[in-house]
Design a protein around this motif. Sequence first.
Motif, PDB file in Angstrom:
ATOM      1  N   LYS A   1       0.847  -1.190   0.000  1.00  0.00           N
ATOM      2  CA  LYS A   1       0.000   0.000   0.000  1.00  0.00           C
ATOM      3  C   LYS A   1       0.886   1.244   0.000  1.00  0.00           C
ATOM      4  O   LYS A   1       1.982   1.235   0.565  1.00  0.00           O
ATOM      5  CB  LYS A   1      -0.916  -0.007   1.214  1.00  0.00           C
ATOM      6  N   TYR A   2       0.386   2.313  -0.617  1.00  0.00           N
ATOM      7  CA  TYR A   2       1.169   3.532  -0.726  1.00  0.00           C
ATOM      8  C   TYR A   2       0.421   4.730  -0.144  1.00  0.00           C
ATOM      9  O   TYR A   2      -0.812   4.788  -0.138  1.00  0.00           O
ATOM     10  CB  TYR A   2       1.513   3.825  -2.188  1.00  0.00           C
ATOM     11  N   TYR A   3       1.211   5.693   0.320  1.00  0.00           N
ATOM     12  CA  TYR A   3       0.683   6.944   0.850  1.00  0.00           C
ATOM     13  C   TYR A   3       1.469   8.062   0.182  1.00  0.00           C
ATOM     14  O   TYR A   3       2.698   8.018   0.104  1.00  0.00           O
ATOM     15  CB  TYR A   3       0.840   6.992   2.376  1.00  0.00           C
TER      16      TYR A   3
ATOM     17  N   LYS B   1      -3.480   4.440  -0.906  1.00  0.00           N
ATOM     18  CA  LYS B   1      -4.546   4.486   0.095  1.00  0.00           C
ATOM     19  C   LYS B   1      -5.028   5.911   0.323  1.00  0.00           C
ATOM     20  O   LYS B   1      -6.205   6.151   0.544  1.00  0.00           O
ATOM     21  CB  LYS B   1      -4.064   3.877   1.410  1.00  0.00           C
ATOM     22  N   LEU B   2      -4.087   6.868   0.282  1.00  0.00           N
ATOM     23  CA  LEU B   2      -4.481   8.266   0.472  1.00  0.00           C
ATOM     24  C   LEU B   2      -3.376   9.194  -0.011  1.00  0.00           C
ATOM     25  O   LEU B   2      -2.182   8.912   0.162  1.00  0.00           O
ATOM     26  CB  LEU B   2      -4.776   8.550   1.952  1.00  0.00           C
TER      27      LEU B   2
ATOM     28  N   LEU C   1      -8.070  10.732 -11.977  1.00  0.00           N
ATOM     29  CA  LEU C   1      -7.541   9.412 -11.635  1.00  0.00           C
ATOM     30  C   LEU C   1      -8.261   8.776 -10.447  1.00  0.00           C
ATOM     31  O   LEU C   1      -8.015   7.608 -10.129  1.00  0.00           O
ATOM     32  CB  LEU C   1      -6.042   9.527 -11.326  1.00  0.00           C
ATOM     33  N   ASN C   2      -9.129   9.549  -9.788  1.00  0.00           N
ATOM     34  CA  ASN C   2      -9.882   9.063  -8.621  1.00  0.00           C
ATOM     35  C   ASN C   2      -8.967   8.539  -7.508  1.00  0.00           C
ATOM     36  O   ASN C   2      -9.277   7.526  -6.872  1.00  0.00           O
ATOM     37  CB  ASN C   2     -10.866   7.964  -9.045  1.00  0.00           C
ATOM     38  N   ILE C   3      -7.856   9.237  -7.282  1.00  0.00           N
ATOM     39  CA  ILE C   3      -6.979   8.871  -6.172  1.00  0.00           C
ATOM     40  C   ILE C   3      -7.609   9.377  -4.881  1.00  0.00           C
ATOM     41  O   ILE C   3      -7.953  10.561  -4.787  1.00  0.00           O
ATOM     42  CB  ILE C   3      -5.576   9.500  -6.353  1.00  0.00           C
ATOM     43  N   PRO C   4      -7.801   8.519  -3.875  1.00  0.00           N
ATOM     44  CA  PRO C   4      -8.357   8.997  -2.600  1.00  0.00           C
ATOM     45  C   PRO C   4      -7.475  10.122  -2.052  1.00  0.00           C
ATOM     46  O   PRO C   4      -6.266   9.939  -1.875  1.00  0.00           O
ATOM     47  CB  PRO C   4      -8.303   7.759  -1.701  1.00  0.00           C
ATOM     48  N   SER C   5      -8.079  11.281  -1.801  1.00  0.00           N
ATOM     49  CA  SER C   5      -7.271  12.447  -1.457  1.00  0.00           C
ATOM     50  C   SER C   5      -7.943  13.328  -0.413  1.00  0.00           C
ATOM     51  O   SER C   5      -9.174  13.386  -0.337  1.00  0.00           O
ATOM     52  CB  SER C   5      -7.010  13.306  -2.711  1.00  0.00           C
TER      53      SER C   5
ATOM     54  N   ILE D   1       1.150  12.912   6.751  1.00  0.00           N
ATOM     55  CA  ILE D   1      -0.232  13.274   7.093  1.00  0.00           C
ATOM     56  C   ILE D   1      -1.187  12.241   6.492  1.00  0.00           C
ATOM     57  O   ILE D   1      -2.110  11.753   7.164  1.00  0.00           O
ATOM     58  CB  ILE D   1      -0.566  14.692   6.593  1.00  0.00           C
ATOM     59  N   ALA D   2      -0.968  11.887   5.212  1.00  0.00           N
ATOM     60  CA  ALA D   2      -1.804  10.870   4.568  1.00  0.00           C
ATOM     61  C   ALA D   2      -1.726   9.551   5.320  1.00  0.00           C
ATOM     62  O   ALA D   2      -2.744   8.886   5.568  1.00  0.00           O
ATOM     63  CB  ALA D   2      -1.367  10.685   3.110  1.00  0.00           C
ATOM     64  N   TYR D   3      -0.524   9.172   5.683  1.00  0.00           N
ATOM     65  CA  TYR D   3      -0.294   7.903   6.403  1.00  0.00           C
ATOM     66  C   TYR D   3      -1.040   7.884   7.735  1.00  0.00           C
ATOM     67  O   TYR D   3      -1.756   6.928   8.051  1.00  0.00           O
ATOM     68  CB  TYR D   3       1.208   7.747   6.633  1.00  0.00           C
ATOM     69  N   ASP D   4      -0.900   8.943   8.515  1.00  0.00           N
ATOM     70  CA  ASP D   4      -1.495   8.947   9.852  1.00  0.00           C
ATOM     71  C   ASP D   4      -3.015   9.096   9.814  1.00  0.00           C
ATOM     72  O   ASP D   4      -3.711   8.623  10.713  1.00  0.00           O
ATOM     73  CB  ASP D   4      -0.865  10.057  10.703  1.00  0.00           C
ATOM     74  N   ILE D   5      -3.529   9.751   8.796  1.00  0.00           N
ATOM     75  CA  ILE D   5      -4.983   9.857   8.673  1.00  0.00           C
ATOM     76  C   ILE D   5      -5.591   8.515   8.267  1.00  0.00           C
ATOM     77  O   ILE D   5      -6.553   8.035   8.873  1.00  0.00           O
ATOM     78  CB  ILE D   5      -5.367  10.945   7.651  1.00  0.00           C
ATOM     79  N   GLU D   6      -5.018   7.888   7.235  1.00  0.00           N
ATOM     80  CA  GLU D   6      -5.610   6.652   6.717  1.00  0.00           C
ATOM     81  C   GLU D   6      -5.300   5.444   7.602  1.00  0.00           C
ATOM     82  O   GLU D   6      -6.188   4.635   7.888  1.00  0.00           O
ATOM     83  CB  GLU D   6      -5.102   6.404   5.296  1.00  0.00           C
ATOM     84  N   LYS D   7      -4.067   5.345   8.050  1.00  0.00           N
ATOM     85  CA  LYS D   7      -3.647   4.143   8.791  1.00  0.00           C
ATOM     86  C   LYS D   7      -3.907   4.266  10.282  1.00  0.00           C
ATOM     87  O   LYS D   7      -4.369   3.325  10.923  1.00  0.00           O
ATOM     88  CB  LYS D   7      -2.161   3.863   8.532  1.00  0.00           C
TER      89      LYS D   7
END
Length: 337
Positions: free
Chosen positions: A2-4, A57-58, A106-110, A317-323
């Motif tokens: 998974k990527y952030y 993921k985000l 691209l519909n990347i979750p953002s 920030i993406a990592y801590d919000i999603e994960k």
Amino acid sequence: MKYYMGMDHGTTAISFEIIDENKEEVSYFKLNRDKLSKKEIFFKDIINDKIDIKKVKLLAMTYAMGDGISKITPIDLVKDRGIQSINGAGKVTGGGTTVYEDIMELNIPSVLIPGLHSGCEFLDDRFRASYSHCGSPEKVSLSYYAYLKTGFKNMIIADISSNTVCILVEDGKIKGAMDACVGAMGFIHGPLDLDMIRDIDSGKKTANEAFSHAGISKIACVDSQINNVKDDILEKALHNDKKGLLAIRSLVMSVIMEIYGLYGIMENKIDGIVLTGSGGCMTSPINISGMIKEKIERICPVYVLGSDSGAIGSSYIAYDIEKNKVDKIMGIDVIYE
């Protein structure tokens, strides 16, 4: 895997950091804003060459002034790209808009990170009353990276590049900042002095044109294309050009003044000062970082972070919000869909 992803919407380029589930770097890349605006390069082509975007993921994004939102907000819930206007924000190329549109396509979750402005309730009310705008969204990102990297809960961060913005953090929360148009000079942008106000009143320049020539470029008498300004100033200074040398010394002076100003209003004992941005971490060809450190180390320890801090901070920030499902970042609320 998974990527952030994190994005830093800078003056001359848009930077991206991609990390994996272990917070290990997968890729870091920069896209020239002029090339993006001229459609010589496309974000969607470059990102597809690097990773499988379906595994993102985000993505935590920054865009322009970020003054249309005050919370970290899912992009689907954002109106007008999270800004009130593009006017008065320096040179507009349109490169950031093409990236924003590609991400939507691209519909990347953002999520979109807000800027620091008068509508932000997490800021000290004195900053909100005094300044309509304190800093762009990437200042949140680099502050988060500085916080995680150093552990400083009470600090001043000086981001020195095309413009200079110093951020005040207390108890791990962003309390205020001094934007380029009201504070220290950067290589390109800076505050408007009396002569510039007169030029604006007389119709010689628009306010935005004045702002875009109010940095130390005016001292060095450099009026290059935006991507060449910093290098041309440094080139002059390296050849002992008096105006070039004076420009560097003036940049250092204005940054030190701003740091001491924020230090003077801190409620808590300061843990440290962080320097970042292309100027803040520069030791060669001119040791701008060292010149600033020499004057501020008497206050507290000084930590230097690379110019990629904004993009890295956004990815964290993406990592801590999603994960980790955090509900606040540096005192800023996170909205979940």
